[in-house]
Each structure stands twice: as structure tokens, then as C-alpha cells.
Scaffold this active site. Structure first.
Site, PDB file in Angstrom:
ATOM      1  NE  ARG A  34      -9.285  -0.041  13.632  1.00 25.71           N
ATOM      2  CZ  ARG A  34     -10.011   0.981  13.763  1.00 25.71           C
ATOM      3  NH1 ARG A  34      -9.929   2.145  14.006  1.00 25.71           N
ATOM      4  NH2 ARG A  34     -11.286   0.512  14.081  1.00 25.71           N
ATOM      5  CE1 TYR A  85      14.144  -1.328  -0.414  1.00 21.57           C
ATOM      6  CE2 TYR A  85      12.227  -0.231   0.246  1.00 21.57           C
ATOM      7  CZ  TYR A  85      12.825  -1.469   0.220  1.00 21.57           C
ATOM      8  OH  TYR A  85      12.276  -2.724   0.132  1.00 21.57           O
ATOM      9  CG  ASP A 123      13.699   6.119   4.372  1.00 21.77           C
ATOM     10  OD1 ASP A 123      14.432   5.640   5.407  1.00 21.77           O
ATOM     11  OD2 ASP A 123      13.433   5.403   3.561  1.00 21.77           O
TER      12      ASP A 123
END
Ligand code: PLP
Length: 384
Positions: free
Chosen positions: A53, A105, A177
Site C-alpha cells: 500500500r 473536466y 491538471d
């Protein structure tokens, strides 16, 4: 006399990413490390890897390569692009003010809106391409300025140097982004941004066979904090997906260049087509963001959008080489109607405000021959 170290070019760095990094067997490429947990010599002292993890050799190699391409101190690789954006939000205090680009987005807006509706943030949207509007919206201050350029699907261009300076003056963390272009075509950290988020699913992997994201921070301290959250929440990228994205990344500069060249050629031809009423592509000289794009990008990217005279749904169904599907940046060309697909989560009012009409068609241009793609578009346009 000190000798200046030569920095390899983008194609070299991408092609060599993760090469000669298999100390176990000296494979030229590293294997997929599937172990969920790692042996400890002593109970109190973990080795380089401890539990999957937190990190795996496969994820770590890709993270190093992505961070290097973006010019970041480090990259956190997550299970999707959205998970990378959410990771960024984890680090903000309760009630923080977020100012986001109004045409970012649709999935990003869905996440921001839902978190804000639960009282986590104070959220405002603004047209980030207009510096005056941005300055006004930032007057009350903001913890985060979230930009996306070129924006998906309208391909609006934000002047990153100016917007980052305005955001920083207002005390905001500036996030960009970079999904639509990837670090092969734009490096926002070199233009003043603090962090970059990307969907690995798109250009970076480029083969439409995995989903992943990256959060790249300019400062090592911020990277450490994001890594802490990623481990705590368990949102890191799986080993197989990291392996696939690494394979894709090695050819990223080549693909980005070829797809940009074809997209530009198609945009020019579409702009001259009698059935087409509008083409949004920053590579066209009459695009309002063209000059900024020339300055801050090293290519115009694979994405363009258009409006046509006739029925949009019939047009997208007639296309044969553009597959009707969501996503972008892959080797295969795709077509979508954002209002019904990628941006359906936005309200009709929000879409209208962002300039996303119900009939806007988005094309993601792949690696097929330009002539074949043009014949496909032209035939579908003639038939409607
Ligand atoms: N950012 C942009 C600009 C996107 O287009 C997308 C997906 O389409 C995302 C983020 C989210 O990425 P993912 O689908 O990998 O979660």
C-alpha cells in the site's frame, strides 16, 4: 574547473525510464513486483519496501520517471486521475476556499461539487483564461487555485505564468491538471505551478489499457505530505498498472508528437469544411489562446472539438476509425459527445457557462494515418 552535467533530452529520458533497474536478475526492464508485503531483517527496521500500500518497486520506478519528466520533487501515483485530484484535496483544511477553472473536466467538477456540498470546502468557479476575472475571484483569498489547460473539451488556454503569479500573490497553492498534454508537451512546474495532477490513463500510458493518476509536487515537503495521505487512505497505483504505464511512458514523446501533428492537420482541414461551423484547437492561428499555447507548450496535443451543421449523434455513429468512447490520448482515435458522456455530470447551466454545448463533438486523435482519419471524417460529414 567544474564540468556542467549534460541533461538528456525528453525522448532519451522517457525511453530509458526504469531501464537497468532490476538488481535481482539484471533484466533490462524491471519485472512486475507483485508482493503485498516485504521481509524485515529486524522488527523495528523496515527495508526500502515494507508493505505494497505504501510503495512497490514497480510503482516507485514509474513515480521517479513521471516526477523527472514533470520536473517535480516527487510523484504520488494513484489508482486513477480522480484519486490524484482527491489526494490533493486531502491536504487542505476544513472550509478552505477553492477557486477552480469553470471549464475543467466534468469529473473534477463532480468531485469538487460533492465535497463542497458536504461542507468540506468553499468552492467557486471562474474563467481562468481571463486574468482580470481571476484576480477578482481571488480577492477574498483561496487555499487552492485549480487550473486545467488546455481545458477538456473546449481547449481553452490559460496563461500559466500569469495565472500562477496571480494565484501565488493571493496566497493560493497553484495546481494544474496537465492530462490533455502530458509532460511531453507542457511542464506547468517550470511555469510557476506548485503541483501538477495527471491522469496516467491518457497520453502517458497511451494504450487505453489501464487507469491511473499522478500528483507531482514541486516541493519535497508537499510530496511527503501527499505520500502520507496516499498511504493512509490506500489509494496508490497497483503494480500491474504501473508496469503498463511505464511501458507506455517510454514512447510518450514520440506518440505525443505524432498525435499532435495529425490533430493539427485534421483541425486545419475540418476548419475549411463546409459542414463544420467551428473547430477548437489551440494549434489554429485564429484560436484565442494560440500565442500563449505556442509560448508555453511544445506541441498542441491530440484533442480537438468541433461543432457541425448537421445531427451530431448521426455523425458520431457514422465514423468508423473514431470509436465512440470516453477517454483521450490513446493510440486509437476516439470520438465523444461531452454533454452526454464525459461532462454529463455537470448541470446544463454549468456546461453552458463553460461553453460546452449539447452538440459539441470531441475528437481524440490517435496514431492512425492522417489520410485515413480524414477520409473517415469527410465521409461521415458528407453523409449527414
Ligand atoms: N483530468 C482530465 C482533464 C480528464 O480528462 C480526466 C479523465 O477523463 C481526469 C482528470 C480523470 O482521470 P481518470 O479517468 O484517470 O480518473
Amino acid at each position: 574547473m567544474s564540468e556542467k552535467k549534460h541533461t538528456h533530452g525528453l525522448a532519451t529520458r522517457a525511453a530509458r525510464a526504469g531501464i537497468n533497474a532490476d538488481p535481482g536478475h539484471e533484466g533490462v526492464v524491471a519485472p512486475v513486483s507483485v508482493a503485498a508485503t516485504y521481509v524485515r531483517a529486524e522488527a523495528g527496521s523496515p527495508g526500502a519496501f515494507d508493505y505494497a500500500r505504501t510503495s512497490t518497486p514497480t510503482r516507485a520506478l514509474l513515480a521517479k520517471a513521471v516526477a523527472e519528466l514533470e520536473g517535480a520533487a516527487g510523484a504520488c501515483l494513484t489508482a486513477s486521475g480522480m484519486a490524484a485530484i482527491d489526494l490533493l484535496l486531502n491536504d487542505l483544511p476544513l472550509g478552505a476556499r477553492i477557486l477552480a477553472a469553470h471549464d475543467c473536466y466534468g469529473g473534477t467538477q463532480r468531485l469538487f461539487n460533492a465535497r463542497a456540498a458536504h461542507g468540506r470546502f468553499d468552492l467557486v468557479y471562474a474563467d481562468a483564461t481571463d486574468t482580470r476575472t481571476l484576480e477578482d475571484a481571488l480577492k477574498p483569498g483561496a487555499a487552492l487555485l485549480f487550473l486545467e489547460t488546455p481545458s477538456n473539451p473546449r481547449l481553452r488556454i490559460t496563461d500559466l505564468e500569469r495565472a500562477a503569479a496571480v494565484g501565488r500573490t493571493a496566497g493560493a497553492l497553484v495546481a494544474v491538471d496537465n492530462t490533455v498534454l502530458s509532460p511531453a508537451l507542457q511542464r506547468p512546474l517550470t511555469l510557476g505551478a506548485d503541483v501538477v495532477v495527471s491522469s496516467l490513463t491518457k497520453l502517458i500510458n497511451g494504450h487505453s489499457d489501464m487507469v491511473g493518476g499522478a500528483l507531482c509536487a514541486a516541493s519535497p515537503e508537499a510530496h511527503e505530505r501527499y505520500h502520507w495521505w496516499m498511504n493512509a487512505a490506500g489509494t496508490g497505483l497497483g503494480a500491474f498498472d504501473a508496469f503498463l504505464a511505464m511501458r507506455g511512458l517510454r514512447t510518450l514523446p514520440l506518440r505525443a508528437k505524432a498525435q499532435s501533428a495529425t490533430a493539427l492537420a485534421l483541425a486545419k482541414r475540418l476548419a475549411a469544411h463546409p459542414e463544420v461551423t467551428r473547430v477548437n484547437y489551440p494549434g489554429l492561428p485564429d484560436h484565442p489562446g494560440h500565442e500563449i499555447a505556442v509560448r508555453q507548450q511544445s506541441g498542441f496535443g491530440p484533442l480537438l472539438s468541433l461543432e457541425i451543421r448537421s445531427d451530431t449523434r448521426a455523425f458520431v455513429k457514422r465514423l468508423e476509425l473514431f470509436t465512440l468512447a470516453q477517454s483521450l490520448g490513446g493510440a486509437e482515435s476516439l470520438v465523444c459527445i461531452p454533454a452526454l458522456m464525459t461532462h454529463a455530470a455537470m448541470t446544463p447551466e454549468a456546461r453552458a457557462g463553460a461553453g460546452i454545448s449539447d452538440t459539441l463533438v470531441r475528437l481524440s486523435v490517435g496514431l492512425e494515418d492522417e489520410g485515413d482519419l480524414w477520409r473517415d471524417l469527410d465521409a461521415a460529414l458528407k453523409a449527414v
